[in-house]
Design a protein around this motif. Structure first.
Motif, PDB file in Angstrom:
ATOM      1  N   VAL A 106      29.870  48.275  42.111  1.00  0.00           N
ATOM      2  CA  VAL A 106      28.886  49.186  41.534  1.00  0.00           C
ATOM      3  C   VAL A 106      28.567  48.736  40.113  1.00  0.00           C
ATOM      4  CG1 VAL A 106      28.387  51.558  40.828  1.00  0.00           C
ATOM      5  CG2 VAL A 106      29.665  51.122  42.941  1.00  0.00           C
ATOM      6  N   LEU A 107      27.279  48.601  39.834  1.00  0.00           N
ATOM      7  CA  LEU A 107      26.782  48.309  38.496  1.00  0.00           C
ATOM      8  C   LEU A 107      26.194  49.607  37.975  1.00  0.00           C
ATOM      9  CD1 LEU A 107      25.032  44.938  39.383  1.00  0.00           C
ATOM     10  CD2 LEU A 107      27.306  45.249  38.356  1.00  0.00           C
ATOM     11  N   ALA A 108      26.842  50.211  36.994  1.00  0.00           N
ATOM     12  CA  ALA A 108      26.454  51.540  36.536  1.00  0.00           C
ATOM     13  C   ALA A 108      25.520  51.444  35.341  1.00  0.00           C
ATOM     14  CB  ALA A 108      27.690  52.346  36.156  1.00  0.00           C
ATOM     15  N   ARG A 109      24.353  52.036  35.462  1.00  0.00           N
ATOM     16  CA  ARG A 109      23.399  52.091  34.353  1.00  0.00           C
ATOM     17  C   ARG A 109      23.316  53.536  33.851  1.00  0.00           C
ATOM     18  NH1 ARG A 109      18.721  54.376  36.252  1.00  0.00           N
ATOM     19  NH2 ARG A 109      18.364  54.310  38.502  1.00  0.00           N
ATOM     20  N   GLY A 110      22.737  53.696  32.657  1.00  0.00           N
ATOM     21  CA  GLY A 110      22.546  55.051  32.128  1.00  0.00           C
ATOM     22  C   GLY A 110      23.804  55.728  31.664  1.00  0.00           C
ATOM     23  N   GLY A 111      24.805  54.972  31.222  1.00  0.00           N
ATOM     24  CA  GLY A 111      26.094  55.540  30.877  1.00  0.00           C
ATOM     25  C   GLY A 111      26.080  56.490  29.691  1.00  0.00           C
ATOM     26  N   VAL A 112      25.113  56.319  28.780  1.00  0.00           N
ATOM     27  CA  VAL A 112      25.024  57.238  27.636  1.00  0.00           C
ATOM     28  C   VAL A 112      23.879  58.232  27.816  1.00  0.00           C
ATOM     29  CG1 VAL A 112      26.121  55.656  26.013  1.00  0.00           C
ATOM     30  CG2 VAL A 112      23.631  55.611  26.279  1.00  0.00           C
ATOM     31  N   ALA A 113      23.289  58.259  29.024  1.00  0.00           N
ATOM     32  CA  ALA A 113      22.279  59.263  29.378  1.00  0.00           C
ATOM     33  C   ALA A 113      21.150  59.333  28.346  1.00  0.00           C
ATOM     34  CB  ALA A 113      22.930  60.633  29.577  1.00  0.00           C
ATOM     35  N   LYS A 114      20.475  58.215  28.156  1.00  0.00           N
ATOM     36  CA  LYS A 114      19.352  58.124  27.215  1.00  0.00           C
ATOM     37  C   LYS A 114      19.753  58.508  25.788  1.00  0.00           C
ATOM     38  CE  LYS A 114      15.703  58.898  30.643  1.00  0.00           C
ATOM     39  NZ  LYS A 114      14.532  59.722  31.031  1.00  0.00           N
ATOM     40  N   LEU A 134      30.972  55.487  27.746  1.00  0.00           N
ATOM     41  CA  LEU A 134      31.080  54.316  28.617  1.00  0.00           C
ATOM     42  C   LEU A 134      32.487  54.193  29.197  1.00  0.00           C
ATOM     43  CD1 LEU A 134      28.947  51.832  26.524  1.00  0.00           C
ATOM     44  CD2 LEU A 134      28.337  52.812  28.742  1.00  0.00           C
ATOM     45  N   ARG A 135      33.482  54.581  28.434  1.00  0.00           N
ATOM     46  CA  ARG A 135      34.843  54.599  28.969  1.00  0.00           C
ATOM     47  C   ARG A 135      34.953  55.572  30.147  1.00  0.00           C
ATOM     48  NH1 ARG A 135      38.672  50.768  28.831  1.00  0.00           N
ATOM     49  NH2 ARG A 135      39.007  49.921  26.759  1.00  0.00           N
ATOM     50  N   PHE A 136      34.233  56.687  30.072  1.00  0.00           N
ATOM     51  CA  PHE A 136      34.225  57.626  31.195  1.00  0.00           C
ATOM     52  C   PHE A 136      33.640  56.946  32.434  1.00  0.00           C
ATOM     53  CE2 PHE A 136      32.131  60.743  33.907  1.00  0.00           C
ATOM     54  CZ  PHE A 136      33.193  61.598  34.198  1.00  0.00           C
ATOM     55  N   VAL A 137      32.575  56.207  32.251  1.00  0.00           N
ATOM     56  CA  VAL A 137      31.963  55.479  33.371  1.00  0.00           C
ATOM     57  C   VAL A 137      32.959  54.495  33.974  1.00  0.00           C
ATOM     58  CG1 VAL A 137      30.180  53.792  33.973  1.00  0.00           C
ATOM     59  CG2 VAL A 137      29.612  55.736  32.491  1.00  0.00           C
ATOM     60  N   LEU A 138      33.621  53.728  33.119  1.00  0.00           N
ATOM     61  CA  LEU A 138      34.467  52.641  33.580  1.00  0.00           C
ATOM     62  C   LEU A 138      35.809  53.097  34.139  1.00  0.00           C
ATOM     63  CD1 LEU A 138      33.717  50.085  30.736  1.00  0.00           C
ATOM     64  CD2 LEU A 138      33.000  49.921  33.131  1.00  0.00           C
ATOM     65  N   HIS A 139      36.120  54.395  34.037  1.00  0.00           N
ATOM     66  CA  HIS A 139      37.391  54.830  34.607  1.00  0.00           C
ATOM     67  C   HIS A 139      37.324  54.863  36.126  1.00  0.00           C
ATOM     68  CE1 HIS A 139      35.882  58.927  35.549  1.00  0.00           C
ATOM     69  NE2 HIS A 139      36.975  59.059  36.267  1.00  0.00           N
ATOM     70  N   GLN A 140      36.113  54.824  36.673  1.00  0.00           N
ATOM     71  CA  GLN A 140      35.960  54.824  38.125  1.00  0.00           C
ATOM     72  C   GLN A 140      36.278  53.431  38.686  1.00  0.00           C
ATOM     73  OE1 GLN A 140      35.386  57.058  40.357  1.00  0.00           O
ATOM     74  NE2 GLN A 140      34.618  58.847  39.253  1.00  0.00           N
ATOM     75  N   PRO A 141      37.231  53.297  39.594  1.00  0.00           N
ATOM     76  CA  PRO A 141      37.623  51.972  40.100  1.00  0.00           C
ATOM     77  C   PRO A 141      36.538  51.249  40.877  1.00  0.00           C
ATOM     78  CG  PRO A 141      38.766  53.731  41.294  1.00  0.00           C
ATOM     79  CD  PRO A 141      38.096  54.371  40.124  1.00  0.00           C
ATOM     80  N   ALA A 142      35.533  51.965  41.383  1.00  0.00           N
ATOM     81  CA  ALA A 142      34.461  51.313  42.138  1.00  0.00           C
ATOM     82  C   ALA A 142      33.510  50.540  41.235  1.00  0.00           C
ATOM     83  CB  ALA A 142      33.675  52.359  42.933  1.00  0.00           C
ATOM     84  N   ILE A 143      33.507  50.859  39.960  1.00  0.00           N
ATOM     85  CA  ILE A 143      32.505  50.304  39.054  1.00  0.00           C
ATOM     86  C   ILE A 143      32.967  48.969  38.493  1.00  0.00           C
ATOM     87  CG2 ILE A 143      31.349  50.663  36.823  1.00  0.00           C
ATOM     88  CD1 ILE A 143      31.146  53.638  37.628  1.00  0.00           C
ATOM     89  N   ALA A 144      32.160  47.933  38.740  1.00  0.00           N
ATOM     90  CA  ALA A 144      32.477  46.585  38.278  1.00  0.00           C
ATOM     91  C   ALA A 144      32.017  46.360  36.853  1.00  0.00           C
ATOM     92  CB  ALA A 144      31.842  45.550  39.202  1.00  0.00           C
ATOM     93  N   ALA A 145      30.919  47.011  36.454  1.00  0.00           N
ATOM     94  CA  ALA A 145      30.396  46.829  35.100  1.00  0.00           C
ATOM     95  C   ALA A 145      29.503  47.997  34.736  1.00  0.00           C
ATOM     96  CB  ALA A 145      29.607  45.523  34.980  1.00  0.00           C
TER      97      ALA A 145
END
Length: 298
Positions: A194-202, A243-254
């Motif tokens: 998973v490539l997560a975008r929008g981590g800081v919600a605009k 962004l640390r909240f986003v990256l705590h999910q193990p499915a997320i690669a970046a």
């Protein structure tokens, strides 16, 4: 910098990815930022043929001239500009994808694309035809791997079943936890990154004045932002905490972060050296706001 293997591919990508959409048109400034990113350990650069009518790809290609071997390049296809450049039409046809890749290669100044992504997707698309185009490009050596950029669970499930995608780009943040319901675990179990975008919600989780976002009103957004602020400090900025909240999910690669200035770059690159969230901090953030769910395309 931490690096993760992107799904079933052999691509090793930095946990913080450079979202190139925010780049301007000054080639010297862009080159400085891209080179500085490489120095900081960021090796994954995401663009699209849609951005600035293709000039975003040109800018990235110029910035990476002589450094192509140090970068993992991802771009996207599927949105076709109208002749007058006023807007675009959705076109996931095989014929269009096969034609578009050559234009992206030319603009990027490379003979291969590491990750070629479908820039959207609907159930009404000719999905098997689209997949056939990506498979053909992979066999021809023009792309190394392919993925999709989609937030639609029903579309994602079809590509999991029918294709060899290695990644899905989707929006995810404390203010958009919709992927938690049906996508993140499904993708992880199928070894799709998973490539997560929008981590800081605009910017709403990084100090921007609260306003409505998705189905949250300004008051709810303010509550989420306060929760971020309450556990920031300790060597973490607001954006780094988000962004640390986003990256705590193990499915997320970046986490794909839009970068336009050196300050933004330094802050994003600093996520890796910032303190990871504790289980208690993650729980505090999760309890601060009720997660939302997809109400369409389920």
């Amino acid at each position: 910098m931490k690096y993760n293997t992107l799904g079933k591919s052999d691509l090793q990508i930095s946990e913080i990815a450079f979202g190139c959409m925010s780049l301007g048109e000054n080639a010297l400034e862009n080159t400085f930022l891209v080179h500085r990113a490489l120095e900081k350990g960021i090796n994954f650069f995401d663009t699209a043929d849609l951005y600035n009518h293709g000039d975003n790809e040109v800018q990235l290609g110029l910035a990476l001239k002589g450094k192509r071997d140090k970068a993992v390049i991802a771009t996207k296809v599927g949105n076709q500009w109208k002749a007058d450049k006023s807007s675009w039409d959705w076109n996931p046809s095989k014929e269009y994808i096969l034609r578009s890749v050559d234009e992206s290669l030319r603009r990027l100044g490379t003979d291969y694309i590491d990750l070629y992504q479908l820039h959207g997707g609907m159930m009404e698309d000719p999905i098997d035809e689209t997949i056939a185009a990506f498979e053909q490009l992979q066999q021809a050596g023009k792309i190394r791997y392919y993925g999709i950029s989609s937030i639609r669970p029903n579309v994602i499930r079809e590509y999991i079943k029918r294709s060899n995608i290695v990644s899905v780009m989707m929006q995810y943040s404390l203010l958009d936890r919709r992927p938690e319901e049906s996508c993140l675990e499904l993708l992880k179990s199928n070894n799709i990154g998973v490539l997560a975008r929008g981590g800081v919600a605009k910017g709403l989780l990084a100090g921007k004045h609260p306003e409505s976002y998705l189905n949250y009103d300004a008051a709810a957004v303010a509550k989420a932002a306060l929760a971020i602020a309450n556990i920031s400090g300790k060597g973490r900025t607001l954006a780094q905490t988000a962004l640390r909240f986003v990256l705590h999910q193990p499915a997320i690669a970046a986490a794909v972060v839009g970068i336009r200035t050196q300050n933004q770059l330094e802050e994003a690159a600093g996520v890796f050296t910032s303190a990871a969230l504790t289980p208690q901090e993650i729980n505090a953030l999760q309890q601060a706001i009720q997660p939302s769910f997809y109400d369409q395309h389920r």
